[in-house]
Design a protein around this motif. Sequence first.
Motif, PDB file in Angstrom:
ATOM      1  N   GLY A   1       4.891  -6.826   5.913  1.00 43.64           N
ATOM      2  CA  GLY A   1       3.836  -6.079   5.231  1.00 43.64           C
ATOM      3  C   GLY A   1       4.353  -4.813   4.576  1.00 43.64           C
ATOM      4  O   GLY A   1       5.410  -4.286   4.945  1.00 43.64           O
ATOM      5  N   ASP A   2       3.598  -4.298   3.613  1.00 47.00           N
ATOM      6  CA  ASP A   2       3.983  -3.072   2.919  1.00 47.00           C
ATOM      7  C   ASP A   2       3.695  -1.821   3.738  1.00 47.00           C
ATOM      8  O   ASP A   2       4.535  -0.935   3.845  1.00 47.00           O
ATOM      9  CB  ASP A   2       3.244  -2.964   1.581  1.00 47.00           C
ATOM     10  N   ALA A   3       2.498  -1.738   4.322  1.00 47.40           N
ATOM     11  CA  ALA A   3       2.079  -0.514   5.007  1.00 47.40           C
ATOM     12  C   ALA A   3       3.054  -0.062   6.100  1.00 47.40           C
ATOM     13  O   ALA A   3       3.324   1.135   6.202  1.00 47.40           O
ATOM     14  CB  ALA A   3       0.674  -0.675   5.576  1.00 47.40           C
ATOM     15  N   PRO A   4       3.615  -0.953   6.927  1.00 50.33           N
ATOM     16  CA  PRO A   4       4.544  -0.477   7.956  1.00 50.33           C
ATOM     17  C   PRO A   4       5.799   0.197   7.392  1.00 50.33           C
ATOM     18  O   PRO A   4       6.446   0.969   8.080  1.00 50.33           O
ATOM     19  CB  PRO A   4       4.919  -1.747   8.725  1.00 50.33           C
ATOM     20  N   GLN A   5       6.126  -0.061   6.146  1.00 50.83           N
ATOM     21  CA  GLN A   5       7.309   0.552   5.541  1.00 50.83           C
ATOM     22  C   GLN A   5       7.014   1.970   5.044  1.00 50.83           C
ATOM     23  O   GLN A   5       7.925   2.741   4.758  1.00 50.83           O
ATOM     24  CB  GLN A   5       7.819  -0.297   4.367  1.00 50.83           C
ATOM     25  N   GLY A   6       5.736   2.313   4.945  1.00 51.35           N
ATOM     26  CA  GLY A   6       5.358   3.616   4.412  1.00 51.35           C
ATOM     27  C   GLY A   6       5.899   4.786   5.210  1.00 51.35           C
ATOM     28  O   GLY A   6       6.429   5.745   4.637  1.00 51.35           O
TER      29      GLY A   6
ATOM     30  N   PHE B   1       1.320  15.079  -2.890  1.00 51.88           N
ATOM     31  CA  PHE B   1       0.503  13.878  -3.022  1.00 51.88           C
ATOM     32  C   PHE B   1       1.363  12.689  -2.656  1.00 51.88           C
ATOM     33  O   PHE B   1       2.556  12.674  -2.942  1.00 51.88           O
ATOM     34  CB  PHE B   1       0.031  13.676  -4.471  1.00 51.88           C
ATOM     35  N   VAL B   2       0.750  11.693  -2.043  1.00 47.62           N
ATOM     36  CA  VAL B   2       1.421  10.417  -1.816  1.00 47.62           C
ATOM     37  C   VAL B   2       0.550   9.364  -2.482  1.00 47.62           C
ATOM     38  O   VAL B   2      -0.593   9.155  -2.094  1.00 47.62           O
ATOM     39  CB  VAL B   2       1.609  10.110  -0.316  1.00 47.62           C
ATOM     40  N   MET B   3       1.097   8.748  -3.510  1.00 49.86           N
ATOM     41  CA  MET B   3       0.369   7.737  -4.265  1.00 49.86           C
ATOM     42  C   MET B   3       0.925   6.374  -3.922  1.00 49.86           C
ATOM     43  O   MET B   3       2.137   6.181  -3.916  1.00 49.86           O
ATOM     44  CB  MET B   3       0.515   7.985  -5.757  1.00 49.86           C
ATOM     45  N   ALA B   4       0.019   5.448  -3.641  1.00 50.38           N
ATOM     46  CA  ALA B   4       0.443   4.095  -3.292  1.00 50.38           C
ATOM     47  C   ALA B   4      -0.693   3.135  -3.625  1.00 50.38           C
ATOM     48  O   ALA B   4      -1.838   3.547  -3.801  1.00 50.38           O
ATOM     49  CB  ALA B   4       0.780   4.020  -1.803  1.00 50.38           C
ATOM     50  N   ASP B   5      -0.360   1.851  -3.673  1.00 55.08           N
ATOM     51  CA  ASP B   5      -1.412   0.877  -3.956  1.00 55.08           C
ATOM     52  C   ASP B   5      -2.130   0.488  -2.667  1.00 55.08           C
ATOM     53  O   ASP B   5      -1.789   0.939  -1.573  1.00 55.08           O
ATOM     54  CB  ASP B   5      -0.876  -0.331  -4.722  1.00 55.08           C
ATOM     55  N   THR B   6      -3.133  -0.352  -2.808  1.00 56.62           N
ATOM     56  CA  THR B   6      -4.012  -0.731  -1.699  1.00 56.62           C
ATOM     57  C   THR B   6      -3.261  -1.314  -0.513  1.00 56.62           C
ATOM     58  O   THR B   6      -3.705  -1.180   0.626  1.00 56.62           O
ATOM     59  CB  THR B   6      -5.064  -1.743  -2.205  1.00 56.62           C
ATOM     60  N   ALA B   7      -2.120  -1.938  -0.738  1.00 56.30           N
ATOM     61  CA  ALA B   7      -1.351  -2.535   0.357  1.00 56.30           C
ATOM     62  C   ALA B   7      -0.914  -1.494   1.390  1.00 56.30           C
ATOM     63  O   ALA B   7      -0.634  -1.832   2.534  1.00 56.30           O
ATOM     64  CB  ALA B   7      -0.124  -3.266  -0.201  1.00 56.30           C
ATOM     65  N   TYR B   8      -0.879  -0.219   0.997  1.00 54.20           N
ATOM     66  CA  TYR B   8      -0.464   0.854   1.901  1.00 54.20           C
ATOM     67  C   TYR B   8      -1.646   1.554   2.568  1.00 54.20           C
ATOM     68  O   TYR B   8      -1.470   2.562   3.244  1.00 54.20           O
ATOM     69  CB  TYR B   8       0.396   1.869   1.149  1.00 54.20           C
ATOM     70  N   ASP B   9      -2.845   1.032   2.408  1.00 51.43           N
ATOM     71  CA  ASP B   9      -4.025   1.650   2.996  1.00 51.43           C
ATOM     72  C   ASP B   9      -4.120   1.310   4.481  1.00 51.43           C
ATOM     73  O   ASP B   9      -4.582   0.243   4.857  1.00 51.43           O
ATOM     74  CB  ASP B   9      -5.293   1.176   2.272  1.00 51.43           C
ATOM     75  N   SER B  10      -3.631   2.235   5.310  1.00 48.06           N
ATOM     76  CA  SER B  10      -3.747   2.076   6.759  1.00 48.06           C
ATOM     77  C   SER B  10      -4.066   3.435   7.373  1.00 48.06           C
ATOM     78  O   SER B  10      -3.668   4.473   6.837  1.00 48.06           O
ATOM     79  CB  SER B  10      -2.460   1.513   7.367  1.00 48.06           C
ATOM     80  N   ASN B  11      -4.789   3.430   8.475  1.00 43.86           N
ATOM     81  CA  ASN B  11      -5.124   4.686   9.159  1.00 43.86           C
ATOM     82  C   ASN B  11      -3.866   5.422   9.585  1.00 43.86           C
ATOM     83  O   ASN B  11      -3.785   6.645   9.471  1.00 43.86           O
ATOM     84  CB  ASN B  11      -6.011   4.412  10.370  1.00 43.86           C
ATOM     85  N   ARG B  12      -2.902   4.690  10.085  1.00 49.26           N
ATOM     86  CA  ARG B  12      -1.670   5.312  10.570  1.00 49.26           C
ATOM     87  C   ARG B  12      -0.914   6.014   9.441  1.00 49.26           C
ATOM     88  O   ARG B  12      -0.458   7.144   9.595  1.00 49.26           O
ATOM     89  CB  ARG B  12      -0.789   4.256  11.234  1.00 49.26           C
ATOM     90  N   LEU B  13      -0.785   5.346   8.303  1.00 50.79           N
ATOM     91  CA  LEU B  13      -0.082   5.968   7.179  1.00 50.79           C
ATOM     92  C   LEU B  13      -0.863   7.161   6.642  1.00 50.79           C
ATOM     93  O   LEU B  13      -0.286   8.206   6.338  1.00 50.79           O
ATOM     94  CB  LEU B  13       0.179   4.959   6.067  1.00 50.79           C
ATOM     95  N   ARG B  14      -2.178   7.038   6.539  1.00 50.75           N
ATOM     96  CA  ARG B  14      -2.996   8.170   6.088  1.00 50.75           C
ATOM     97  C   ARG B  14      -2.840   9.366   7.024  1.00 50.75           C
ATOM     98  O   ARG B  14      -2.768  10.514   6.574  1.00 50.75           O
ATOM     99  CB  ARG B  14      -4.458   7.763   5.965  1.00 50.75           C
ATOM    100  N   ALA B  15      -2.783   9.122   8.329  1.00 44.25           N
ATOM    101  CA  ALA B  15      -2.586  10.207   9.296  1.00 44.25           C
ATOM    102  C   ALA B  15      -1.212  10.851   9.111  1.00 44.25           C
ATOM    103  O   ALA B  15      -1.081  12.077   9.168  1.00 44.25           O
ATOM    104  CB  ALA B  15      -2.748   9.682  10.720  1.00 44.25           C
ATOM    105  N   ASN B  16      -0.200  10.041   8.871  1.00 41.14           N
ATOM    106  CA  ASN B  16       1.153  10.542   8.652  1.00 41.14           C
ATOM    107  C   ASN B  16       1.207  11.418   7.404  1.00 41.14           C
ATOM    108  O   ASN B  16       1.865  12.465   7.397  1.00 41.14           O
ATOM    109  CB  ASN B  16       2.110   9.354   8.546  1.00 41.14           C
ATOM    110  N   ILE B  17       0.509  11.017   6.373  1.00 40.08           N
ATOM    111  CA  ILE B  17       0.460  11.796   5.130  1.00 40.08           C
ATOM    112  C   ILE B  17      -0.253  13.118   5.374  1.00 40.08           C
ATOM    113  O   ILE B  17       0.190  14.169   4.912  1.00 40.08           O
ATOM    114  CB  ILE B  17      -0.231  10.978   4.018  1.00 40.08           C
ATOM    115  N   ALA B  18      -1.349  13.097   6.131  1.00 36.13           N
ATOM    116  CA  ALA B  18      -2.101  14.318   6.439  1.00 36.13           C
ATOM    117  C   ALA B  18      -1.248  15.306   7.230  1.00 36.13           C
ATOM    118  O   ALA B  18      -1.316  16.520   6.995  1.00 36.13           O
ATOM    119  CB  ALA B  18      -3.375  13.973   7.208  1.00 36.13           C
ATOM    120  N   VAL B  19      -0.432  14.812   8.160  1.00 38.33           N
ATOM    121  CA  VAL B  19       0.451  15.680   8.946  1.00 38.33           C
ATOM    122  C   VAL B  19       1.426  16.419   8.034  1.00 38.33           C
ATOM    123  O   VAL B  19       1.782  17.566   8.294  1.00 38.33           O
ATOM    124  CB  VAL B  19       1.203  14.859  10.024  1.00 38.33           C
TER     125      VAL B  19
END
Length: 87
Positions: A20-25, A36-54
């Motif tokens: 999958g794409d999201a685990p590579q984020g 800003f972190v821009m990515a397509d829908t394949a990267y839409d995960s709670n974990r990645l969003r939390a990592n970006i917020a941190v």
Amino acid sequence: MAVRGLGCPVRFILTAGQRGDAPQGEPLLADLPAKFVMADTAYDSNRLRANIAVKGAMAVIPNNPSRAQKYPLDKHLYARRHLVECC
């Protein structure tokens, strides 16, 4: 692949096609500064969003259609994702 301003590559991870794409984020973003972190829908995960917020960055990622909790998307910024300096 992680890129900064105008598509200049800074990091990439080569994986098998079925991964999958999201685990590579997370490893792609590790230790990279970003506003800003821009990515397509394949990267839409709670974990990645939390990592970006941190990082103190804004996630500019469209919601997966199956997502129950929708996040706002700056559509104008997302539309320019190939043209703006984002890192």
